[in-house]
Design a protein around this motif. Structure first.
Motif, short mmCIF file in Angstrom:
data_model
loop_
_atom_site.label_atom_id
_atom_site.label_comp_id
_atom_site.label_asym_id
_atom_site.label_seq_id
_atom_site.Cartn_x
_atom_site.Cartn_y
_atom_site.Cartn_z
N UNK A 1 0.61 -1.36 -0.24
CA UNK A 1 -0.36 0.25 -0.06
C UNK A 1 0.96 1.20 -0.20
N UNK A 2 0.71 2.36 -0.75
CA UNK A 2 1.80 3.33 -0.68
C UNK A 2 0.78 4.67 -1.45
N UNK A 3 0.98 5.90 0.26
CA UNK A 3 0.10 6.83 0.58
C UNK A 3 1.55 7.77 0.08
N UNK A 4 1.00 8.50 -1.20
CA UNK A 4 1.50 9.59 -1.75
C UNK A 4 1.66 11.13 -0.68
N UNK B 1 4.22 0.63 1.72
CA UNK B 1 4.48 -0.33 2.91
C UNK B 1 3.81 -2.27 2.43
N UNK B 2 4.66 -2.96 2.40
CA UNK B 2 5.03 -3.80 1.99
C UNK B 2 4.77 -4.93 2.86
N UNK B 3 4.16 -5.65 2.92
CA UNK B 3 3.85 -6.51 3.79
C UNK B 3 3.85 -8.15 3.75
N UNK B 4 4.46 -9.12 3.93
CA UNK B 4 4.42 -11.00 3.29
C UNK B 4 4.43 -11.13 4.50
N UNK B 5 2.87 -11.74 4.82
CA UNK B 5 2.36 -13.02 5.68
C UNK B 5 2.78 -14.41 5.26
N UNK B 6 3.00 -14.68 6.84
CA UNK B 6 3.68 -16.02 7.06
C UNK B 6 5.10 -16.47 6.74
N UNK B 7 5.80 -15.44 7.09
CA UNK B 7 7.46 -15.29 7.01
C UNK B 7 7.29 -16.43 7.11
#
Length: 308
Positions: free
Chosen positions: A202-205, A212-218
């Motif tokens: 998700x990017x907030x300009x 934000x980079x989210x990677x689940x279940x690392x």
């Protein structure tokens, strides 16, 4: 064509307002070699007139309205009607692009607003004293990944990387994320629809753009260097260590909080993301919940700042 111009002209008659420049637009812009440069002018009361961008050194017409009038396809004009802004984008900027550019309104006489572009190469400034280097970087679009240079997370938790781009007069056109592992020397852009699944961005300009980079279940295979590459700033990187339950004295309290919070609610944020949750303030609240390990006093304070 003449560059003789009225730099800053205000409307002369309420019934027939003339176009004029908003003088709050930046007069000096700094860009990095190989990245995009963005020059902006804000024109009020344009009416049926047109806006052009001219390169001062050779009086070359680069763009008229949204059309490009040069064989150099690195130049592109973008119009933002909601802010009356006309932006000249120069892709893959080179040192030779430095100089004065003029935003012109097709009035008689022509009205003009000059912007000076500086193009710098960071490798040329590595030997500067720290005080001069800090001053230099304050004028250059800069990307930073919070929590670096190393981030430790538990296996099964969610990797949450936050990249902030500061000192940019215009938000970056794009932000790419890369994962460098020990196998691939030239990693591809992280794919959000890969077979692995559980990856979202998700990017907030804004004045400060955040991605934000989210990677689940690392998993252990998710370890490695992650890079955030904006269109107008140098690359920022962080090294992620996915641990299989072993204790590491190098854990920071921040890393532990992120790991605990995202392990207990790895799908909480993704649920709202998948719903197309569009309220920016509340999206930031959800991200804050992950970063603060559900620190509800801070969240309550943040809620007050949004709604009151």
């Amino acid at each position: 064509m003449t560059l003789a111009a009225i730099p800053e002209v205000l409307p002369t008659s309420p019934s027939h307002p003339e176009p004029y420049f908003d003088t709050m637009s930046p007069r000096n812009v700094t860009a990095l070699v190989g990245k995009s440069a963005y020059l902006t002018c804000r024109v009020r009361n344009l009416g049926n007139k047109t806006v052009s961008w001219i390169r001062h050194r050779d009086i070359h017409i680069l763009t008229v309205s949204s059309y490009t009038y040069t064989s150099d396809q690195r130049f592109q004009a973008n119009h933002h009607p909601e802010t009356d802004e006309w932006t000249l984008q120069i892709k893959w900027a080179q040192k030779r692009d430095a100089g004065v550019y003029e935003c012109q309104i097709s009035t008689q006489p022509v009205r003009s607003y000059s912007v000076t572009l500086n193009v710098v190469d960071l490798s040329d400034n590595e030997d500067l004293p720290e005080s001069e280097r800090d001053k230099f970087y304050s004028d250059v679009p800069t990307a930073t990944i919070l929590g670096g240079p190393d981030l430790h997370v538990d296996k099964g938790s969610t990797i949450n990387l936050t990249c902030s781009i500061r000192f940019s007069p215009e938000p970056p056109a794009y932000i790419f994320w890369y994962h460098h592992d020990d196998v691939r020397k030239n990693p591809p852009v992280i794919s959000y629809d890969s077979s692995r699944g559980g990856v979202s961005v998700i990017t907030e300009k804004g004045e400060i753009t955040t991605s934000y980079l989210l990677i689940q279940h690392a998993d252990l295979s998710d370890s490695g260097k992650y890079s955030c590459s904006p269109s107008n700033a140098d690359v920022a990187s962080v090294r992620v260590h996915v641990l299989n339950g072993e204790f590491n004295p190098q854990y920071s309290s921040r890393s532990s909080r992120i790991s605990t919070a995202t392990r207990t609610a790895p799908s909480f944020y993704a649920y709202f993301l998948n719903l197309g949750f569009s309220n920016i303030g509340l999206r930031k609240l959800l991200i804050l919940a992950l970063l603060k390990a559900i620190d509800w006093p801070s969240i309550f304070t943040y809620l007050i700042s949004i709604f009151f």
